[in-house]
Design a protein around this motif. Structure first.
Motif, PDB file in Angstrom:
ATOM      1  N   SER A   2      -5.059  33.921 -28.041  1.00 26.72           N
ATOM      2  CA  SER A   2      -4.972  35.846 -28.334  1.00 26.72           C
ATOM      3  C   SER A   2      -5.472  35.432 -27.047  1.00 26.72           C
ATOM      4  N   VAL A   3      -6.113  34.982 -25.731  1.00 24.99           N
ATOM      5  CA  VAL A   3      -6.585  35.408 -25.221  1.00 24.99           C
ATOM      6  C   VAL A   3      -5.959  35.182 -23.723  1.00 24.99           C
ATOM      7  N   HIS A   4      -5.441  36.783 -23.530  1.00 21.51           N
ATOM      8  CA  HIS A   4      -4.537  36.521 -22.236  1.00 21.51           C
ATOM      9  C   HIS A   4      -5.735  37.064 -20.946  1.00 21.51           C
ATOM     10  N   PHE A   5      -6.095  36.293 -19.746  1.00 25.75           N
ATOM     11  CA  PHE A   5      -5.962  36.684 -18.569  1.00 25.75           C
ATOM     12  C   PHE A   5      -5.401  37.122 -17.799  1.00 25.75           C
ATOM     13  N   LYS A   6      -6.006  38.292 -16.927  1.00 32.95           N
ATOM     14  CA  LYS A   6      -5.047  38.697 -15.546  1.00 32.95           C
ATOM     15  C   LYS A   6      -5.219  37.570 -14.324  1.00 32.95           C
ATOM     16  N   ASN A   7      -6.000  37.347 -14.601  1.00 28.74           N
ATOM     17  CA  ASN A   7      -5.907  36.269 -13.217  1.00 28.74           C
ATOM     18  C   ASN A   7      -7.809  35.965 -13.037  1.00 28.74           C
ATOM     19  N   LEU A   8      -7.517  35.069 -14.233  1.00 22.78           N
ATOM     20  CA  LEU A   8      -9.346  33.431 -14.005  1.00 22.78           C
ATOM     21  C   LEU A   8      -8.912  32.928 -12.971  1.00 22.78           C
TER      22      LEU A   8
END
Length: 692
Positions: free
Chosen positions: A385-391
């Motif tokens: 469920s965890v989405h990063f924009k630009n990790l």
């Protein structure tokens, strides 16, 4: 011809589905697995020893005539059988027996037995020896070879395992157990042929050097250990090379934001911190994912190096994730990063398992839209469920506490699946060179070998628990003097419930004896919120004495705590004791660690506590810990998939590691086609790990 790895064990006589399940517990599925399941020791059954020459503890073969057999009643009912030869008499004792067995062992029968000589009620005895009667043996001894003893699991006997290995060995040829080491390498490192080594180790001749075999240094053992370590080395080189083919964000300059961060701090980075940071910057400019391990002893300032690295990404508006193994440690990182970065206008998000409902949804949104440039958390960070924009940078603290797959799952959250995040891995568990060369060969290593100014050395003393009242008095004096103390209760059994119970009992006893002190209790069964509240109270000085289990081992930072008492330190590994001790000595005051041991202390215990008293050098302690406990425990159980060797032993075989590294590079350069077969022979389970 197909290899033995394709033939299931069920093709052997005596192996049905039930036995196959038991063999599977030993990771034995094929005939190849069986031939690499080597004996752990050998018994010499080639000579019959006269009963009159037996010595206590001998494992020997005797022959004689049964002169009496009866059931006797004692603490346990047992069958007693007297055997006599020309030189003396010996008793065989069976606690588990049948009426048929009693009848079989009647007077006048000739018998040959093998077993260990022990002291019994009537002189020397053998308990449950292996035996055969006159009609089952000839006048010669059992064989011209030593008898192997194999590692077993419940439901398998030595006799069965010997039979299975014997059957598998009969099928071994150079065509189905292929020699994957090129001849040039075998010649260069003087390695005997593989098939010869396998046969020798399962069936050593009677005249074999048993001491050399027991030490694991026989040329045949060297040959197999070498190949297994080589396979591990090849797997890590492959992983490292694969990572170099991937792309990662490029950071070429430190930027103004880093200057701003350093200017805002009340201290300056040490020379060691600056050196390690420059090594990191070199990695970040390559365009390939960094895989760097930063080692630093307790309190050496790894977190500042992580923050400096994070600052270079924040300059470019790229996200950084910091992952810690426990909520206590994650919260400490969260507080540090908030304190350093929020005054500079950077949002720091917080994601742990206990975060629910709207609070969690809000954090997830700021991570997904990129407004949170720094995200601190536990394993909750790599949930779907965890989405990063630009990790772009993943900082992983105490990486050996995480499974490899968990670390890889965070890596998979890179930018659009195209750019991999860089990985910076930190550990306060110094890793001996032996382990670094093998378990961490896929990582570049940096060491922070200088403590920041202001850290005070910790004096360590060992005290018998018979002087407990003196230790309690010392705690009282320290707390009344404005200092704080820890009282650590170590594991009682392999049970968290019992460990917590012990800590609760200790807290009650200390509260009765030191009623004027405010005493807190923290252990693994408290809810994360409760743990955080108690640690907060301790940090603020509202709790003077904190009774704790080893949950406080990593990362807790209370500068005013200057005294630690560790109960039963003999139960812990050296590295863990060193980690615990690192919780004090974090301020200006002289600090002390009291090892409150139970008497009598074994010789082994004295040596271990002596090491901790004499040195505070984490690397020396880790090397000793590796010698005493082995790599599996040192790395943590979840990481030991890397370290479960069939034949090799890292401590015993460390002298060959440099040769193994040379051979691995040669195979990579000139014999690439041999890599896959070697990996599937020795590391079949890890192919998934390598392909993540």
């Amino acid at each position: 011809m197909s290899g033995l790895e394709t033939i299931p064990v069920t093709e052997l006589k005596g192996v049905g589905s039930a036995v196959a399940e038991k063999l599977a517990k030993l990771n034995i599925y094929s005939l190849q697995d069986l031939i690499f399941h080597l004996p752990i020791r050998y018994q010499d059954r080639t000579k019959v020893v006269p009963i009159g020459r037996l010595r206590l503890g001998d494992e020997v073969v005797i022959e004689g005539d049964v002169i009496g057999c009866e059931v006797v009643m004692g603490k346990r009912r047992s069958l007693l059988c007297r055997v006599k030869d020309h030189s003396g008499t010996l008793i065989l004792r069976f606690f588990h027996f049948t009426a048929g067995q009693k009848k079989q062992l009647e007077s006048g029968k000739s018998i040959r037995c093998f077993g260990e000589v022990k002291r019994g009620s009537f002189g020397y005895e053998m308990f449950h020896p292996e035996y055969s009667l006159a009609d089952e043996f000839t006048t010669t001894t059992e064989s011209a070879q030593l008898t192997p003893t194999y590692p077993l699991t419940e439901g398998l006997t030595q006799i069965k395992m010997r039979s299975f290995c014997e059957q598998a060995l009969e099928r071994v040829t150079p065509y189905n157990v292929i020699e994957w080491l090129p001849e040039s390498i075998r010649h260069q490192f003087q390695l005997p042929p593989l098939v010869d080594s396998i046969h020798y180790l399962h069936k050593p001749p009677a005249e074999a050097d048993t001491e050399l075999l027991a030490s694991g240094k026989h040329p045949a053992q060297f040959r197999l250990s070498f190949e297994e370590l080589l396979a591990h080395q090849l797997s890590l080189i492959s992983k490292k090379q694969k990572a170099k083919l991937e792309r990662a964000p490029i950071i070429e300059e430190e930027g103004a934001f880093l200057e701003k961060l350093i200017a805002s701090l009340p201290f300056q980075p040490t020379k060691a911190q600056q050196r390690v940071f420059q090594e990191i910057m070199l990695d970040l400019s390559s365009g390939h994912p960094m895989l760097r391990l930063v080692q630093g002893d307790v309190g050496s300032g790894k977190t500042l190096v992580a923050a400096m690295s994070a600052a270079t990404f924040i300059e470019k508006k790229r996200q950084v994730a910091i992952m810690a193994p426990t909520e206590i440690l994650a919260e400490q990182h969260f507080n540090n990063f908030k304190q350093w970065f929020e005054p500079l206008g950077v949002e720091v998000a917080w994601l742990v398992g206990k975060l629910k409902g709207n609070a969690r949804a809000s954090q997830l949104e700021s991570i997904a839209n990129g407004s949170a440039l720094i995200v601190v958390g536990t394993h909750a960070l790599f949930q779907d469920s965890v989405h990063f924009k630009n990790l772009s940078l993943a900082i992983i603290d105490e990486q050996h506490r995480f499974g490899v797959h968990q670390r890889m799952a965070l890596r998979a959250k890179g930018i659009d699946g195209k750019l991999q995040p860089h990985q910076l891995i930190m550990t306060a568990t110094p890793i001996p060179r032996t382990l670094a060369m093998s378990a961490y060969a896929d990582l570049d290593c940096s060491i922070i070998d200088e403590l920041p100014p202001g850290r005070t050395p910790v004096t360590t003393i060992a005290v018998s628990d018979q002087r407990r009242h003196e230790v309690m008095e010392r705690v009282k004096v320290a707390c009344n003097d404005g200092k704080q103390a820890y009282w650590v209760c170590t594991l009682v059994e392999e049970s968290e419930a019992l460990q917590c119970q012990a800590a609760e009992d200790t807290a009650i006893r200390l509260s009765e004896a030191l009623s004027e002190l405010s005493i807190g209790l923290i252990h693994g069964r408290l809810k994360p919120q409760e743990k955080a509240e108690i640690m907060g109270q301790f940090k603020q000085g509202n709790i003077q004495l904190l009774v704790a289990t080893t949950v406080i081992e990593v990362g807790v930072d209370v500068p005013n705590a200057s005294l630690m008492v560790i109960e039963n330190p003999e139960r812990l590994g050296l590295a863990q004791l060193h980690q615990l001790r690192g919780r004090v000595g974090r301020g200006q005051a002289a600090s002390h660690c009291v090892l409150l041991y139970k008497t009598p202390l074994s010789q082994h215990g004295k040596v271990r506590l002596g090491i901790i008293r004499e040195t505070s050098d984490g690397f020396k302690i880790a090397e000793k810990d590796l010698e005493i406990r082995g790599p599996g425990e040192l790395l943590g159980s979840r990481q030991t998939g890397l370290m479960e060797f069939k034949v090799a032993d890292l401590q015993r075989d460390k002298a060959m590691l440099e040769q193994v590294q040379s051979a691995a590079l040669l195979i990579h350069q000139s014999h690439h086609e041999h890599i896959e077969p070697l990996l599937s022979r020795w590391l079949p389970v890890q192919q998934d790990y390598l392909n993540v």
